[in-house]
Design a protein around this motif. Structure first.
Motif, PDB file in Angstrom:
ATOM      1  N   THR A   1       0.816  -1.195   0.000  1.00 45.21           N
ATOM      2  CA  THR A   1       0.000   0.000   0.000  1.00 45.21           C
ATOM      3  C   THR A   1       0.857   1.255   0.000  1.00 45.21           C
ATOM      4  O   THR A   1       1.918   1.294   0.591  1.00 45.21           O
ATOM      5  CB  THR A   1      -0.900   0.007   1.244  1.00 45.21           C
ATOM      6  OG1 THR A   1      -1.717  -1.153   1.211  1.00 45.21           O
ATOM      7  CG2 THR A   1      -1.774   1.239   1.299  1.00 45.21           C
TER       8      THR A   1
ATOM      9  N   ASP B   1       0.871   5.780   0.217  1.00 43.44           N
ATOM     10  CA  ASP B   1       0.207   6.948   0.764  1.00 43.44           C
ATOM     11  C   ASP B   1       0.148   7.990  -0.335  1.00 43.44           C
ATOM     12  O   ASP B   1       1.153   8.584  -0.698  1.00 43.44           O
ATOM     13  CB  ASP B   1       1.031   7.473   1.957  1.00 43.44           C
ATOM     14  CG  ASP B   1       0.436   8.712   2.570  1.00 43.44           C
ATOM     15  OD1 ASP B   1      -0.689   9.072   2.197  1.00 43.44           O
ATOM     16  OD2 ASP B   1       1.100   9.310   3.423  1.00 43.44           O
TER      17      ASP B   1
ATOM     18  N   GLN C   1      -8.082   3.597  -1.590  1.00 43.50           N
ATOM     19  CA  GLN C   1      -6.784   3.179  -1.089  1.00 43.50           C
ATOM     20  C   GLN C   1      -5.869   2.849  -2.264  1.00 43.50           C
ATOM     21  O   GLN C   1      -6.323   2.739  -3.406  1.00 43.50           O
ATOM     22  CB  GLN C   1      -6.928   1.970  -0.153  1.00 43.50           C
ATOM     23  CG  GLN C   1      -7.722   2.300   1.102  1.00 43.50           C
ATOM     24  CD  GLN C   1      -7.781   1.146   2.083  1.00 43.50           C
ATOM     25  OE1 GLN C   1      -7.047   0.173   1.968  1.00 43.50           O
ATOM     26  NE2 GLN C   1      -8.658   1.264   3.049  1.00 43.50           N
ATOM     27  N   TRP C   2      -4.573   2.729  -1.969  1.00 40.62           N
ATOM     28  CA  TRP C   2      -3.572   2.578  -3.017  1.00 40.62           C
ATOM     29  C   TRP C   2      -2.549   1.510  -2.673  1.00 40.62           C
ATOM     30  O   TRP C   2      -2.340   1.196  -1.510  1.00 40.62           O
ATOM     31  CB  TRP C   2      -2.854   3.915  -3.253  1.00 40.62           C
ATOM     32  CG  TRP C   2      -3.755   4.957  -3.815  1.00 40.62           C
ATOM     33  CD1 TRP C   2      -4.693   5.695  -3.128  1.00 40.62           C
ATOM     34  CD2 TRP C   2      -3.854   5.355  -5.166  1.00 40.62           C
ATOM     35  NE1 TRP C   2      -5.351   6.530  -3.976  1.00 40.62           N
ATOM     36  CE2 TRP C   2      -4.854   6.351  -5.249  1.00 40.62           C
ATOM     37  CE3 TRP C   2      -3.176   4.975  -6.322  1.00 40.62           C
ATOM     38  CZ2 TRP C   2      -5.195   6.966  -6.438  1.00 40.62           C
ATOM     39  CZ3 TRP C   2      -3.516   5.594  -7.511  1.00 40.62           C
ATOM     40  CH2 TRP C   2      -4.518   6.581  -7.570  1.00 40.62           C
ATOM     41  N   SER C   3      -1.901   0.967  -3.690  1.00 39.64           N
ATOM     42  CA  SER C   3      -0.896  -0.065  -3.503  1.00 39.64           C
ATOM     43  C   SER C   3       0.158   0.056  -4.598  1.00 39.64           C
ATOM     44  O   SER C   3      -0.082   0.709  -5.621  1.00 39.64           O
ATOM     45  CB  SER C   3      -1.562  -1.440  -3.537  1.00 39.64           C
ATOM     46  OG  SER C   3      -0.659  -2.469  -3.232  1.00 39.64           O
TER      47      SER C   3
ATOM     48  N   GLN D   1      -4.325   0.415   5.939  1.00 38.92           N
ATOM     49  CA  GLN D   1      -5.624   1.070   5.909  1.00 38.92           C
ATOM     50  C   GLN D   1      -5.527   2.589   6.013  1.00 38.92           C
ATOM     51  O   GLN D   1      -6.540   3.279   5.913  1.00 38.92           O
ATOM     52  CB  GLN D   1      -6.496   0.534   7.047  1.00 38.92           C
ATOM     53  CG  GLN D   1      -6.755  -0.958   6.973  1.00 38.92           C
ATOM     54  CD  GLN D   1      -7.447  -1.353   5.687  1.00 38.92           C
ATOM     55  OE1 GLN D   1      -8.532  -0.879   5.391  1.00 38.92           O
ATOM     56  NE2 GLN D   1      -6.813  -2.204   4.896  1.00 38.92           N
TER      57      GLN D   1
ATOM     58  N   THR E   1      -3.873   4.555   3.920  1.00 41.69           N
ATOM     59  CA  THR E   1      -3.677   5.237   2.650  1.00 41.69           C
ATOM     60  C   THR E   1      -4.968   5.938   2.262  1.00 41.69           C
ATOM     61  O   THR E   1      -6.064   5.508   2.605  1.00 41.69           O
ATOM     62  CB  THR E   1      -3.280   4.244   1.546  1.00 41.69           C
ATOM     63  OG1 THR E   1      -4.326   3.292   1.376  1.00 41.69           O
ATOM     64  CG2 THR E   1      -1.982   3.548   1.886  1.00 41.69           C
ATOM     65  N   TYR E   2      -4.829   7.025   1.516  1.00 40.18           N
ATOM     66  CA  TYR E   2      -6.010   7.791   1.128  1.00 40.18           C
ATOM     67  C   TYR E   2      -5.659   8.740  -0.003  1.00 40.18           C
ATOM     68  O   TYR E   2      -4.500   9.027  -0.262  1.00 40.18           O
ATOM     69  CB  TYR E   2      -6.565   8.595   2.314  1.00 40.18           C
ATOM     70  CG  TYR E   2      -5.581   9.592   2.881  1.00 40.18           C
ATOM     71  CD1 TYR E   2      -5.584  10.908   2.462  1.00 40.18           C
ATOM     72  CD2 TYR E   2      -4.634   9.191   3.818  1.00 40.18           C
ATOM     73  CE1 TYR E   2      -4.675  11.823   2.967  1.00 40.18           C
ATOM     74  CE2 TYR E   2      -3.717  10.096   4.319  1.00 40.18           C
ATOM     75  CZ  TYR E   2      -3.742  11.407   3.896  1.00 40.18           C
ATOM     76  OH  TYR E   2      -2.831  12.300   4.391  1.00 40.18           O
TER      77      TYR E   2
END
Length: 202
Positions: free
Chosen positions: A10, A12, A106-108, A150, A152-153
């Motif tokens: 993940t 940020d 969310q991101w990865s 959890q 990340t945004y």
């Protein structure tokens, strides 16, 4: 590349709103342990494509490329600077989805471990086993529904730059202060929500 050795993590994300579809993401912070028990070391990240940059795909699906960018690093973090492909339906759909999802997005990022070493991570009296990532090949970054971290945004996305032509300097200043106040209020709300859930901000 052997896809059996492919991993994801993940990120940020932070975005800019200067150009249509443009995005800037802090996707790795060095010398910190993450939820996978990994510690990414400074200067460990390289693009799998070399000087050609790095791809952005939808939810780690390599059949759905939605953008591209480059990796920029300093002593504390690695940054993805890129842009959605707004000339394709997939790129526009991904951009619209990320924009609509807002705080839920969310991101990865996907990578291949080239060199690592197991050890102990210690900070503030806390000690745990960790894997130190010494060399990584990053192949893509991805918007995902749920990532390993959890926290990340998406900070914000905008379809295109907007002009304030026609406004006086005083009106522009008032508009800026209003938007800034709303943003600060939103940050306070998110902080309170995360603290209630015993989570910290990235």
């Amino acid at each position: 590349m052997d896809r059996n050795n492919f991993e994801s993590k993940t990120i940020d994300l932070q975005t800019t709103n200067e150009i249509e579809g443009k995005v800037e993401a802090v996707f790795s912070v060095f010398n910190e342990i993450d939820s996978d028990g990994d510690v990414v070391l400074p200067n460990s990240i390289k693009s799998g494509y070399g000087d050609a940059g790095v791809a952005m795909v939808w939810a780690h699906d390599w059949k759905k490329p939605i953008g591209r960018g480059e990796i920029v690093q300093d002593g504390s973090k690695a940054v993805f600077k890129g842009q959605f492909i707004m000339d394709t339906q997939e790129g526009r759909d991904a951009y619209a989805t990320v924009k609509a999802m807002g705080d839920l997005q969310q991101w990865s990022f996907g990578y291949e471990v080239m060199d690592s070493e197991n050890g102990t991570f210690q900070k503030d009296g806390y000690s745990t086993e960790a894997r130190y990532l010494k060399e990584l090949k990053v192949w893509e970054v991805s918007p995902v529904l749920v990532g390993a971290n959890q926290n990340t945004y998406t900070v914000g996305v905008k379809e295109k730059s907007e002009s304030n032509s026609g406004l006086t300097l005083a009106d522009e200043s008032d508009e800026l202060l209003t938007n800034l106040s709303a943003l600060l209020k939103r940050f306070k709300e998110l902080t309170a929500l995360r603290l209630k859930k015993e989570k910290t901000l990235s």
